[in-house]
Design a protein around this motif. Sequence first.
Motif, PDB file in Angstrom:
ATOM      1  N   THR A 102      -3.258  14.950  -3.276  1.00 43.93           N
ATOM      2  CA  THR A 102      -2.965  14.198  -2.099  1.00 43.93           C
ATOM      3  C   THR A 102      -4.164  14.223  -1.407  1.00 43.93           C
ATOM      4  N   PRO A 103      -4.376  12.937  -0.876  1.00 37.92           N
ATOM      5  CA  PRO A 103      -3.547  11.749  -0.799  1.00 37.92           C
ATOM      6  C   PRO A 103      -4.045  11.150  -1.917  1.00 37.92           C
ATOM      7  N   THR A 104      -3.216  10.126  -2.340  1.00 43.36           N
ATOM      8  CA  THR A 104      -3.357   9.281  -3.573  1.00 43.36           C
ATOM      9  C   THR A 104      -2.642   7.909  -3.125  1.00 43.36           C
ATOM     10  N   TYR A 105      -3.435   6.718  -3.490  1.00 42.73           N
ATOM     11  CA  TYR A 105      -3.229   5.518  -2.617  1.00 42.73           C
ATOM     12  C   TYR A 105      -3.030   4.456  -4.030  1.00 42.73           C
TER      13      TYR A 105
ATOM     14  N   ASP B   7       1.204   5.143  -0.453  1.00 40.01           N
ATOM     15  CA  ASP B   7       0.426   6.260  -0.509  1.00 40.01           C
ATOM     16  C   ASP B   7       1.258   7.618  -0.676  1.00 40.01           C
TER      17      ASP B   7
ATOM     18  N   GLU C 157      -7.803   8.109  -5.557  1.00 35.79           N
ATOM     19  CA  GLU C 157      -7.381   9.285  -5.429  1.00 35.79           C
ATOM     20  C   GLU C 157      -8.314  10.149  -4.300  1.00 35.79           C
TER      21      GLU C 157
ATOM     22  N   LEU D 232     -10.211   0.609   1.474  1.00 31.26           N
ATOM     23  CA  LEU D 232      -8.903   0.113   1.451  1.00 31.26           C
ATOM     24  C   LEU D 232      -8.523  -1.195   1.955  1.00 31.26           C
TER      25      LEU D 232
ATOM     26  N   THR E 110       4.884   5.096   2.731  1.00 30.05           N
ATOM     27  CA  THR E 110       4.301   6.625   2.471  1.00 30.05           C
ATOM     28  C   THR E 110       5.255   7.562   1.822  1.00 30.05           C
TER      29      THR E 110
ATOM     30  N   LYS F 284      -5.826   2.410  -8.225  1.00 32.58           N
ATOM     31  CA  LYS F 284      -5.088   3.674  -7.789  1.00 32.58           C
ATOM     32  C   LYS F 284      -6.438   4.446  -7.191  1.00 32.58           C
TER      33      LYS F 284
ATOM     34  N   LEU G   7       0.947  -1.124  -0.081  1.00 37.18           N
ATOM     35  CA  LEU G   7      -0.021   0.199   0.097  1.00 37.18           C
ATOM     36  C   LEU G   7       1.147   1.110  -0.252  1.00 37.18           C
TER      37      LEU G   7
ATOM     38  N   MET H 137      -5.039   5.054   8.243  1.00 34.69           N
ATOM     39  CA  MET H 137      -3.730   4.543   7.924  1.00 34.69           C
ATOM     40  C   MET H 137      -3.217   3.714   8.903  1.00 34.69           C
TER      41      MET H 137
ATOM     42  N   CYS I 172      -5.243  14.427   3.974  1.00 33.70           N
ATOM     43  CA  CYS I 172      -4.226  13.336   4.549  1.00 33.70           C
ATOM     44  C   CYS I 172      -3.909  13.329   5.729  1.00 33.70           C
TER      45      CYS I 172
END
Lengths: 198, 132
Positions: free
Chosen positions: A163-166, A89, A180, A188, A121, A178, A87, A105, A98
Amino acid sequence: MPKKKQKTTRSLNLYLALIPAAMLVAFIIYLVVTPPAANLGTTQNTSIQPPARTGESAKPFTLNLIDGNGLKNEKLSFNPTAGEVVLLDFVHEWCRFCREMAPIMEKLHDEYSGKGVIFVTVAGGYNTNPAKTAEFIRNYGLSWPVVYDSNLDVFKAYGVQGTPTYFLITKDGKIATKLEGAQTYQTLAQQLEILLQQ
Amino acid sequence: MKLFYAAAAASTAGMVLSIYLTLLPPPQFCEISSFLSCETVLSSPYAYFLGLPTAAYGVVWFAVASSGVLLAADRKAVAKFMTIWSFFGVAAVAVLVYVEFFLIGSLCILCTVAHVLVFAVIAFYFYAKSRT
């Protein structure tokens, strides 16, 4: 308008026009002395390559590790084909979403790091610095590897637009998903479960 | 002459806003939704152009426009330059709005204020010129 008054107005305008010009010079000097991002240089290695997309191989990278005390004299070489679900991010310390995502997270890390998910991260360096990023890590207790992307090189390589993007990466190093923006724990967790079962 | 000063004032406001957008992170009130988000726009790769924050180019445009509108009142050469400069301003705003809507998919309200100020400067300037 009488000629004398016209001349006075002309002179006044000239002096007034010097003010924004002087402000511009001061601004340029300030930018040169203290750039707004840690480094304004453009990326040489990643900008010529298209950003990573879902279904493609995740791009390896090497960046400086950062923790609650600041930049560490140690680099993390991210190798997405290490045989584990990742993962990844992308955050900025000043990004409100975030910060809101940090407890989620943490919860995901508590739940899934033991199941073989690697958490990494990438903290961006736009409009911030390592000290502020370290404070973010300290305040939100991030206990997994965090790297500092001062030039946003890795951001660009992954096509991160905000941000955030995973990124959820499969065991064989492919970008599965992906995501966003802020996400729920369930979203998640569900994605991680799918990848762990593959 | 008042209209020239109004154009200069609008331009100075735009310059201050652009300096803010260049140097500081966006304020929280700018985050309204995933679409109306200054953070999304200002943290995107398009927030930089040729190694400089895009907002820095706004500072340059507004600074030159501020001086230009004051000098253009009674200098023909500057007036011609201001016409060209206005064209650049409109073209840049058009490109930036396109990037926001179609490439980033988010709108930055503070950037939009700066775009509106570009049009305000140009409108005040040309209206002032038409009356002299």
